[in-house]
Design an enzyme around this catalytic site. Structure first.
Site, PDB file in Angstrom:
ATOM      1  N   ASP A  86     -29.633 -80.709  17.127  1.00 47.01           N
ATOM      2  CA  ASP A  86     -30.022 -79.459  19.053  1.00 47.01           C
ATOM      3  C   ASP A  86     -30.654 -79.035  18.258  1.00 47.01           C
ATOM      4  O   ASP A  86     -31.692 -78.507  17.101  1.00 47.01           O
ATOM      5  CB  ASP A  86     -28.490 -78.801  19.492  1.00 47.01           C
ATOM      6  N   HIS A 144     -31.025 -85.112  19.993  1.00 44.47           N
ATOM      7  CA  HIS A 144     -31.836 -84.577  20.334  1.00 44.47           C
ATOM      8  C   HIS A 144     -31.975 -83.221  19.517  1.00 44.47           C
ATOM      9  O   HIS A 144     -30.747 -82.567  18.794  1.00 44.47           O
ATOM     10  CB  HIS A 144     -29.999 -84.382  21.284  1.00 44.47           C
ATOM     11  N   GLU A 204     -23.610 -78.178  30.201  1.00 42.04           N
ATOM     12  CA  GLU A 204     -23.270 -77.083  29.184  1.00 42.04           C
ATOM     13  C   GLU A 204     -22.824 -76.017  29.296  1.00 42.04           C
ATOM     14  O   GLU A 204     -23.903 -74.962  28.957  1.00 42.04           O
ATOM     15  CB  GLU A 204     -25.017 -76.704  27.734  1.00 42.04           C
ATOM     16  N   HIS A 260     -30.080 -82.040  29.858  1.00 35.01           N
ATOM     17  CA  HIS A 260     -29.062 -81.555  29.136  1.00 35.01           C
ATOM     18  C   HIS A 260     -28.182 -81.324  30.144  1.00 35.01           C
ATOM     19  O   HIS A 260     -28.872 -80.760  31.373  1.00 35.01           O
ATOM     20  CB  HIS A 260     -29.548 -80.248  28.839  1.00 35.01           C
ATOM     21  N   HIS A 281     -34.543 -79.477  19.207  1.00 35.10           N
ATOM     22  CA  HIS A 281     -35.728 -78.981  19.511  1.00 35.10           C
ATOM     23  C   HIS A 281     -36.879 -78.289  18.943  1.00 35.10           C
ATOM     24  O   HIS A 281     -36.545 -77.061  18.563  1.00 35.10           O
ATOM     25  CB  HIS A 281     -34.610 -77.725  20.813  1.00 35.10           C
TER      26      HIS A 281
END
Ligand code: ZN
Length: 444
Positions: free
Chosen positions: A339, A80, A241, A238, A82
């Site tokens: 992340d 996971h 969060e 997601h 980005h």
């Protein structure tokens, strides 16, 4: 220049002797090997693959060096990330350091600057860094609000091809849930399908920006599951969060999956607010996830950064992470992942899964005993991604991280800057890309 502390023999067939490996990652019987978290092993490497794993002392000295109890790990897996957001911090910081500030800052940067070249070069920088750290597989989300999906997905496909054989790349979309109630959502599902990706969104709605449980949640979830099922896509979401205890979308995701008879994989990330629920509700939610076959990924460094942050010089009162121990104990597959990296959602990070694991141990108390928690950064995220990685197994590529550290204490206490990274049995250059490479992209 590389800081790697040893060079393997140049022969195509050689042994690395007297290593220490996490026992849970050694997919071979080692008769007579004493119990413990680490196994003492010799590794035979032939033509870039692990040919045999035996108890230390079994292989003849002339086959290769005695590594004096150095630890060996399989190449690590980051399920996971980005990569499209990475490294924009110098030009677009997050002035508040919280989730709302992160979303706003990212949107501003994305709409102004994320052309194909910008996304490509920052992704490349992240991948070069991860590769040098010994990461072998990465799944990235891509910000997918129009027109960004049609810019970023083609760049991703090009990168996936260019990096094939070095880092296995997977992709998923990320967008507010409610776009799947519009035609844009259907078009996005098509772009994801064309790209061999996973369908992803956040459990938040753009129409109800402040709501952690938007009124269109259930309707939009049904739509997401339907679009995925129609195209045979897995889901990567997601979820919750938030530091708001009202955020309880995870159990709704699980119930939607059951009601829809969804047969794809479902990965849910974050679920931080679950840690703020009653024990009863936590149990009920985990049971529903178990029934629905939901996998969980915790993003501990980013959660600790964003959650429970206040603008009033108030000290955070909780660590911001989900109930990972409880989930693992009930049989869910749980992973930790990196992340964000130097972007408004996380000002720090270096694409280093070994560092992510080390921090996860400390943030989530994965220690005393460590048991098989190392699987959460290796074998389990690989299984969640549907690939065979993150194990030491005869027949698999000799993609290894060899540390000077001889045990978990030495590994977890000191930053492993001098690791040797082997790919197909050869030491790679572990020099990290210089931040100066991105300077021209950071100008105002
Ligand atoms: Zn994320």
């Amino acid at each position: 220049m590389t800081h790697a502390f040893f060079q393997p023999p140049a022969a195509s067939r050689f042994a690395l002797r007297n290593l220490r490996a996490p026992r849970c990652l050694v997919a071979t019987d080692l008769p007579g090997n004493p119990a413990g978290e680490l196994a003492a092993i010799d590794l035979l490497i032939d033509n870039g693959r692990i040919a045999a794993i035996e108890a230390a002392g079994a292989m003849p000295a002339e086959l290769g060096p005695d590594l004096d109890a150095s630890m060996v790990l399989p190449g690590m897996v980051d399920c996971h990330t980005h990569l499209d957001k990475g490294h924009i911090w110098p030009r677009q910081p997050n002035p508040t350091g919280d989730g709302a500030g992160a979303s706003m800052a990212t949107m501003r940067d994305r709409t102004a600057r994320w052309n194909a070249d910008d996304v490509r070069r920052r992704m490349e920088f992240g991948l070069c860094t991860a590769y040098a750290k010994g990461v072998v597989a990465i799944s990235t989300h891509l910000d997918s609000l129009a027109p960004q999906a049609s810019i970023s997905f083609p760049v991703f496909r090009e990168m996936r091809e260019r990096w094939a054989g070095r880092i296995d790349l997977q992709v998923s979309s990320i967008a507010p849930l409610d776009i799947f109630l519009t035609d844009e959502g259907r078009q996005l599902a098509d772009i994801v399908a064309e790209s061999g990706g996973k369908l992803g969104c956040v459990t938040r709605s753009a129409r109800f920006p402040g709501e952690t449980m938007p009124p269109d949640l259930d309707e939009a979830l049904v739509r997401v599951f339907t679009l995925a099922a129609e195209r045979g896509l897995h889901l990567d979401l997601h979820v919750d969060e938030s530091t708001d205890p009202n955020a309880r979308a995870l159990i709704r995701v699980a119930r939607t999956a059951m009601a829809q008879d969804f047969t794809g994989r479902i990965l849910c990330g974050h679920v931080t607010s679950l840690a703020l629920q009653t024990d009863e509700f936590i149990e009920e939610t985990i049971a529903a996830c178990k029934d629905a076959g939901i996998d969980i990924v915790s993003l501990p460094t980013v959660n600790m950064y964003l959650q429970d942050r206040s603008q009033e010089a108030r000290t955070p009162r909780w660590r911001g992470v989900t109930v990972l121990h409880e989930m693992k104990a009930r049989g869910l597959r749980v992973a930790v992942a990196g992340d964000n990296c130097r972007d408004p959602f996380y000002a720090y990070g270096d694409h280093d899964m070994l560092d992510t694991f080390t921090q996860a141990v400390k943030i989530l108390h994965l220690d005393h005993p460590l048991g098989d928690w190392i699987r959460a950064a290796t074998e389990t995220p690989a299984a969640i991604m549907g690939i065979e990685r993150g194990v030491l197994k005869p027949g698999t590529p000799a993609d290894l991280i060899v540390l000077k550290a001889r045990d978990y204490s030495e590994m977890l206490a000191r930053a492993q800057f001098d690791r040797t990274v082997l790919r197909a049995g050869r030491a790679i250059d572990t020099t990290l890309p210089d931040y100066r490479l991105l300077d021209d992209l950071m100008r105002a």
